[in-house]
Structures are given as structure tokens and as C-alpha cells.
Write an enzyme that holds these catalytic residues in place. Structure first.
Site, PDB file in Angstrom:
ATOM      1  N   ARG A   1       0.001 -14.446   4.357  1.00 37.14           N
ATOM      2  CA  ARG A   1       1.286 -13.998   4.259  1.00 37.14           C
ATOM      3  C   ARG A   1       1.615 -13.605   6.056  1.00 37.14           C
ATOM      4  O   ARG A   1       0.748 -13.028   6.579  1.00 37.14           O
ATOM      5  CB  ARG A   1       1.552 -13.007   3.250  1.00 37.14           C
ATOM      6  CG  ARG A   1       2.032 -13.240   2.101  1.00 37.14           C
ATOM      7  CD  ARG A   1       1.799 -12.270   1.178  1.00 37.14           C
ATOM      8  NE  ARG A   1       2.543 -11.095   1.496  1.00 37.14           N
ATOM      9  CZ  ARG A   1       2.538 -10.078   0.485  1.00 37.14           C
ATOM     10  NH1 ARG A   1       2.313 -10.393  -0.630  1.00 37.14           N
ATOM     11  NH2 ARG A   1       3.013  -8.740   0.996  1.00 37.14           N
TER      12      ARG A   1
ATOM     13  N   ARG B   1      -6.579 -12.900   1.581  1.00 33.44           N
ATOM     14  CA  ARG B   1      -5.667 -13.131   0.825  1.00 33.44           C
ATOM     15  C   ARG B   1      -4.941 -14.553   1.298  1.00 33.44           C
ATOM     16  O   ARG B   1      -4.462 -14.695   2.453  1.00 33.44           O
ATOM     17  CB  ARG B   1      -4.488 -12.229   0.442  1.00 33.44           C
ATOM     18  CG  ARG B   1      -3.263 -12.658  -0.141  1.00 33.44           C
ATOM     19  CD  ARG B   1      -2.413 -11.819  -0.829  1.00 33.44           C
ATOM     20  NE  ARG B   1      -1.672 -10.839   0.185  1.00 33.44           N
ATOM     21  CZ  ARG B   1      -1.155  -9.852  -0.164  1.00 33.44           C
ATOM     22  NH1 ARG B   1      -1.120  -9.296  -1.339  1.00 33.44           N
ATOM     23  NH2 ARG B   1      -0.747  -8.978   0.771  1.00 33.44           N
TER      24      ARG B   1
ATOM     25  N   LYS C   1      -1.657  -5.593  -7.366  1.00 35.14           N
ATOM     26  CA  LYS C   1      -0.365  -5.386  -8.410  1.00 35.14           C
ATOM     27  C   LYS C   1      -0.188  -6.550  -8.592  1.00 35.14           C
ATOM     28  O   LYS C   1       0.073  -7.138  -9.874  1.00 35.14           O
ATOM     29  CB  LYS C   1       0.388  -4.688  -7.608  1.00 35.14           C
ATOM     30  CG  LYS C   1       0.298  -3.300  -7.360  1.00 35.14           C
ATOM     31  CD  LYS C   1       1.343  -2.647  -6.503  1.00 35.14           C
ATOM     32  CE  LYS C   1       1.721  -3.426  -5.236  1.00 35.14           C
ATOM     33  NZ  LYS C   1       0.750  -3.302  -4.196  1.00 35.14           N
TER      34      LYS C   1
ATOM     35  N   ARG D   1       9.491   2.169  -4.851  1.00 37.50           N
ATOM     36  CA  ARG D   1       8.307   2.445  -3.642  1.00 37.50           C
ATOM     37  C   ARG D   1       8.796   3.606  -2.947  1.00 37.50           C
ATOM     38  O   ARG D   1       8.362   3.752  -2.074  1.00 37.50           O
ATOM     39  CB  ARG D   1       9.011   1.219  -2.745  1.00 37.50           C
ATOM     40  CG  ARG D   1       7.695   0.544  -2.320  1.00 37.50           C
ATOM     41  CD  ARG D   1       8.085  -0.704  -1.327  1.00 37.50           C
ATOM     42  NE  ARG D   1       6.888  -1.412  -0.835  1.00 37.50           N
ATOM     43  CZ  ARG D   1       6.411  -2.374  -1.289  1.00 37.50           C
ATOM     44  NH1 ARG D   1       6.746  -2.917  -2.728  1.00 37.50           N
ATOM     45  NH2 ARG D   1       5.285  -2.990  -0.792  1.00 37.50           N
TER      46      ARG D   1
ATOM     47  N   ARG E   1       2.300  -0.927   6.935  1.00 37.82           N
ATOM     48  CA  ARG E   1       2.421  -0.901   5.338  1.00 37.82           C
ATOM     49  C   ARG E   1       1.653   0.226   4.616  1.00 37.82           C
ATOM     50  O   ARG E   1       2.332   0.917   3.580  1.00 37.82           O
ATOM     51  CB  ARG E   1       2.036  -2.340   4.834  1.00 37.82           C
ATOM     52  CG  ARG E   1       3.076  -3.577   5.103  1.00 37.82           C
ATOM     53  CD  ARG E   1       2.798  -4.964   4.904  1.00 37.82           C
ATOM     54  NE  ARG E   1       2.269  -5.135   3.564  1.00 37.82           N
ATOM     55  CZ  ARG E   1       1.555  -5.985   3.280  1.00 37.82           C
ATOM     56  NH1 ARG E   1       0.794  -6.650   4.130  1.00 37.82           N
ATOM     57  NH2 ARG E   1       1.197  -6.112   1.816  1.00 37.82           N
TER      58      ARG E   1
HETATM   59  P1  AP5 Z   1      -2.749  -9.109  -4.821  1.00 41.94           P
HETATM   60  O1  AP5 Z   1      -2.591  -8.982  -6.100  1.00 41.94           O
HETATM   61  O2  AP5 Z   1      -1.673  -9.913  -3.932  1.00 41.94           O
HETATM   62  O3  AP5 Z   1      -2.248  -7.423  -4.214  1.00 41.94           O
HETATM   63  P2  AP5 Z   1      -0.922  -6.532  -4.216  1.00 41.94           P
HETATM   64  O4  AP5 Z   1      -1.054  -5.368  -4.712  1.00 41.94           O
HETATM   65  O5  AP5 Z   1       0.199  -7.336  -5.069  1.00 41.94           O
HETATM   66  O6  AP5 Z   1      -0.390  -6.574  -2.811  1.00 41.94           O
HETATM   67  P3  AP5 Z   1       0.880  -6.886  -2.079  1.00 41.94           P
HETATM   68  O7  AP5 Z   1       0.347  -6.924  -0.460  1.00 41.94           O
HETATM   69  O8  AP5 Z   1       1.574  -8.151  -2.526  1.00 41.94           O
HETATM   70  O9  AP5 Z   1       1.634  -5.607  -2.252  1.00 41.94           O
HETATM   71  P4  AP5 Z   1       2.828  -4.936  -1.674  1.00 41.94           P
HETATM   72  O10 AP5 Z   1       3.110  -3.650  -2.162  1.00 41.94           O
HETATM   73  O11 AP5 Z   1       2.174  -4.366   0.073  1.00 41.94           O
HETATM   74  O12 AP5 Z   1       3.541  -6.311  -0.910  1.00 41.94           O
HETATM   75  P5  AP5 Z   1       5.023  -6.472  -1.624  1.00 41.94           P
HETATM   76  O13 AP5 Z   1       4.739  -8.246  -1.900  1.00 41.94           O
HETATM   77  O14 AP5 Z   1       5.360  -5.723  -2.703  1.00 41.94           O
HETATM   78  O15 AP5 Z   1      -4.124  -9.001  -4.391  1.00 41.94           O
HETATM   79  C1  AP5 Z   1      -4.577  -8.899  -2.756  1.00 41.94           C
HETATM   80  C2  AP5 Z   1      -5.677  -9.963  -2.616  1.00 41.94           C
HETATM   81  O16 AP5 Z   1      -6.824  -9.372  -3.372  1.00 41.94           O
HETATM   82  C3  AP5 Z   1      -5.640 -11.305  -3.335  1.00 41.94           C
HETATM   83  O17 AP5 Z   1      -6.092 -12.177  -2.197  1.00 41.94           O
HETATM   84  C4  AP5 Z   1      -6.231 -11.342  -4.722  1.00 41.94           C
HETATM   85  O18 AP5 Z   1      -6.782 -12.600  -4.848  1.00 41.94           O
HETATM   86  C5  AP5 Z   1      -7.391 -10.380  -4.401  1.00 41.94           C
HETATM   87  N1  AP5 Z   1      -7.777  -9.370  -5.725  1.00 41.94           N
HETATM   88  C6  AP5 Z   1      -7.025  -8.837  -6.338  1.00 41.94           C
HETATM   89  N2  AP5 Z   1      -7.481  -8.406  -7.379  1.00 41.94           N
HETATM   90  C7  AP5 Z   1      -9.003  -8.372  -7.028  1.00 41.94           C
HETATM   91  C8  AP5 Z   1     -10.037  -7.831  -7.730  1.00 41.94           C
HETATM   92  N3  AP5 Z   1     -10.178  -7.190  -8.401  1.00 41.94           N
HETATM   93  N4  AP5 Z   1     -11.083  -8.054  -6.953  1.00 41.94           N
HETATM   94  C9  AP5 Z   1     -11.331  -8.813  -5.717  1.00 41.94           C
HETATM   95  N5  AP5 Z   1     -10.148  -9.611  -5.137  1.00 41.94           N
HETATM   96  C10 AP5 Z   1      -9.099  -9.292  -5.597  1.00 41.94           C
HETATM   97  O19 AP5 Z   1       5.979  -6.350  -0.683  1.00 41.94           O
HETATM   98  C11 AP5 Z   1       6.256  -6.987   0.461  1.00 41.94           C
HETATM   99  C12 AP5 Z   1       7.162  -6.470   1.418  1.00 41.94           C
HETATM  100  O20 AP5 Z   1       8.494  -6.641   0.755  1.00 41.94           O
HETATM  101  C13 AP5 Z   1       7.418  -5.004   1.603  1.00 41.94           C
HETATM  102  O21 AP5 Z   1       6.415  -4.745   2.884  1.00 41.94           O
HETATM  103  C14 AP5 Z   1       8.829  -4.796   1.986  1.00 41.94           C
HETATM  104  O22 AP5 Z   1       9.032  -5.020   3.305  1.00 41.94           O
HETATM  105  C15 AP5 Z   1       9.414  -5.394   0.885  1.00 41.94           C
HETATM  106  N6  AP5 Z   1       9.684  -4.688  -0.353  1.00 41.94           N
HETATM  107  C16 AP5 Z   1       9.121  -5.247  -1.526  1.00 41.94           C
HETATM  108  N7  AP5 Z   1       9.481  -4.106  -2.380  1.00 41.94           N
HETATM  109  C17 AP5 Z   1      10.282  -3.252  -1.887  1.00 41.94           C
HETATM  110  C18 AP5 Z   1      10.949  -2.176  -2.092  1.00 41.94           C
HETATM  111  N8  AP5 Z   1      11.033  -1.725  -3.550  1.00 41.94           N
HETATM  112  N9  AP5 Z   1      11.660  -1.550  -1.412  1.00 41.94           N
HETATM  113  C19 AP5 Z   1      11.822  -1.834  -0.046  1.00 41.94           C
HETATM  114  N10 AP5 Z   1      11.120  -3.034   0.733  1.00 41.94           N
HETATM  115  C20 AP5 Z   1      10.466  -3.562  -0.513  1.00 41.94           C
END
Ligand code: AP5
Length: 218
Positions: A161, A127, A13, A88, A172
Site C-alpha cells: 500500500r 503487508r 482490523k 476515527r 498514521r
Molecule cells: P490488516 O488486517 O490489514 O490491519 P488493519 O488494522 O486493517 O490495518 P490498516 O492499515 O488497514 O488500518 P488503518 O486503520 O491504518 O487503515 P485504513 O485502511 O482504515 O493487517 C495488517 C497486516 O498484518 C496484514 O498483512 C495481515 O495479513 C497481518 N495480520 C493480521 N492479523 C495478524 C495476526 N493475528 N498475526 C500476524 N499477522 C497478522 O485507512 C487508510 C486511510 O484511509 C487512512 O490513513 C485515512 O487517510 C483514510 N481513512 C480511512 N478511514 C477514515 C476515517 N474514518 N476518517 C478519515 N480518514 C479515513
């Protein structure tokens, strides 16, 4: 355009949001990045969410909605935005609908990045993120930095991370299934869901996202 990007942890994402937001000229608003920024700066909010994030839990909805509503009030989001990691849960989606309705606005589309569990695990395991700007993301196999351990964009040190440890990733994923996956039906019913196969190179997935949105330009 006013977009939300859905998908399991590690689906790509953040990676796709950076590209899409630049091509649409809208701000990329990642709740994960906003919270990580508060943790880094040691703000009161950061102290509140630090332990929750480290253990893979969800930040309380009232707090999250307040952060998003405040960010959406900035001038750069007046004509469009890309939300990454929010909503979410159904409760958060309803809150977003209310915020937009109060501004006589509506969502253009909800893009779902679909990825099998084994690839999710592989992406998260490799990552590495920048310590200066967490939106600068790399992967040790598929998107390595030019110089090992150093961010290509700003020279910041790369690290894993804290919530990318295997046990935390499992939690998660469970929360994604129980809380976030129901949003697929929510946005399907609203006629807004655009499902995209997220397997394949970053540029190819990006092209699929653009094609999926071609019918949603507004
Ligand atoms: P990446 O682009 O980093 O993936 P992502 O989907 O953004 O993953 P996240 O882990 O950031 O999502 P998440 O929703 O769990 O965490 P968030 O930060 O929102 O890609 C992943 C890896 O793959 C990278 O190394 C990249 O280089 C590689 N890659 C990408 N595309 C590729 C491809 N096509 N081919 C090969 N490799 C590829 O949230 C973190 C925490 O914040 C949550 O756990 C929670 O505690 C809190 N939080 C955030 N939002 C909320 C909410 N709305 N409500 C409550 N708590 C929240």
C-alpha cells in the site's frame, strides 16, 4: 449486530473484519477500502482523497461521514454492520451516534484490537494487498499467498500500500494516538468497549473477538 472495530494501523482490523462479518452475516464496511476503491476508479472523491491517504492524513470528517451514511443506507446494512476504520475521532463517533439515533438504532459493541507498537510495525512492513480487491490482504511472513505476488482469491497482483512506507506509518500512528485513541474512553463510558489482545495467530485472535462479543448479541 452493529459493531465498530478499533485499533492502531496494522492491528488486524481488516483481517478480523472479513472473518467476523462472514460469521455474523453482516456487511464489512471499511472506510479505507471505500476510499481506496474511489482512488482506483479515479472518481472525483478519489481525486480529493488520494494525496491525503498517500501521506497518512485523515480525510475530512464531513466527507467521511457522508460516505458512511450513504453506505449504511444500503439494504444489506439494515439489520447490522461491521464498521472498520470508522469512527476515527470523537466527532465521527458522535456523528455515528446521530445517524443511528435517527434510525432508532444503537451500537452493539466497539471492539478494540490491542497490539504493541513493534508488532504493528512488523505487520505493516510485510503487508501485501490485492490490486483488484484491497480487502484481500496477505503478509509475506505470517500469511503469504500460495503463489508469490498473486492473490489467492482472484489472481490479482499483490502490492504494497502507498501509505505503508515507514514515514507515512509514523504519521498514521501519531494520528491514531491523538485522534482515535480517545474513542477507547468514549466507548468505555458508553459501556460498549470490548478490549481484545490482538497478539497471536489470526484464528486465535478471532476466537477472542467472538468470546468478547458473546455478551453483546443483539
Ligand atoms: P490488516 O488486517 O490489514 O490491519 P488493519 O488494522 O486493517 O490495518 P490498516 O492499515 O488497514 O488500518 P488503518 O486503520 O491504518 O487503515 P485504513 O485502511 O482504515 O493487517 C495488517 C497486516 O498484518 C496484514 O498483512 C495481515 O495479513 C497481518 N495480520 C493480521 N492479523 C495478524 C495476526 N493475528 N498475526 C500476524 N499477522 C497478522 O485507512 C487508510 C486511510 O484511509 C487512512 O490513513 C485515512 O487517510 C483514510 N481513512 C480511512 N478511514 C477514515 C476515517 N474514518 N476518517 C478519515 N480518514 C479515513
Amino acid at each position: 449486530m452493529r459493531l465498530v472495530l478499533l485499533g492502531p494501523p496494522g492491528a488486524g482490523k481488516g483481517t478480523q473484519s472479513v472473518l467476523l462479518a462472514a460469521s455474523l452475516d453482516v456487511p464489512h464496511i471499511s472506510t479505507g477500502d471505500l476510499f481506496r476503491g474511489h482512488v482506483e476508479r479515479g472518481t472525483a472523491l478519489g481525486e480529493q482523497v488520494r494525496a491525503i491517504m498517500t501521506t497518512g492524513g485523515l480525510v475530512p470528517t464531513a466527507l467521511t461521514v457522508a460516505v458512511v451514511e450513504e453506505r449504511l443506507s444500503h439494504g444489506d446494512a439494515a439489520d447490522g454492520f461491521l464498521l472498520d476504520g470508522f469512527p476515527r475521532s470523537t466527532v465521527q463517533a458522535e456523528a455515528l451516534d446521530r445517524i443511528l439515533a435517527s434510525r432508532a438504532q444503537e451500537l452493539s459493541a466497539a471492539v478494540l484490537l490491542d497490539l504493541p507498537d513493534d508488532e504493528v510495525v512488523r505487520r505493516i512492513a510485510g503487508r501485501r494487498v490485492c490490486g483488484r480487491d484491497p480487502s484481500h490482504t496477505f503478509h509475506q511472513d505470517t500469511a503469504p499467498p500460495l503463489r508469490a505476488g498473486e492473490c489467492d482469491y482472484c489472481g490479482g497482483a499483490l502490492h504494497r500500500r502507498t501509505d505503508d512506507e515507514p514515514a507515512t506509518v509514523l504519521r498514521r500512528q501519531e494520528l491514531y494516538r491523538s485522534e482515535t485513541a480517545p474513542l477507547v474512553d468514549y466507548y468505555l463510558r458508553a459501556g460498549l468497549l470490548r478490549r481484545v489482545d490482538a497478539l497471536g495467530p489470526v484464528a486465535e485472535v478471532g476466537n477472542r473477538v467472538q468470546r468478547a462479543l458473546a455478551a453483546s448479541r443483539r
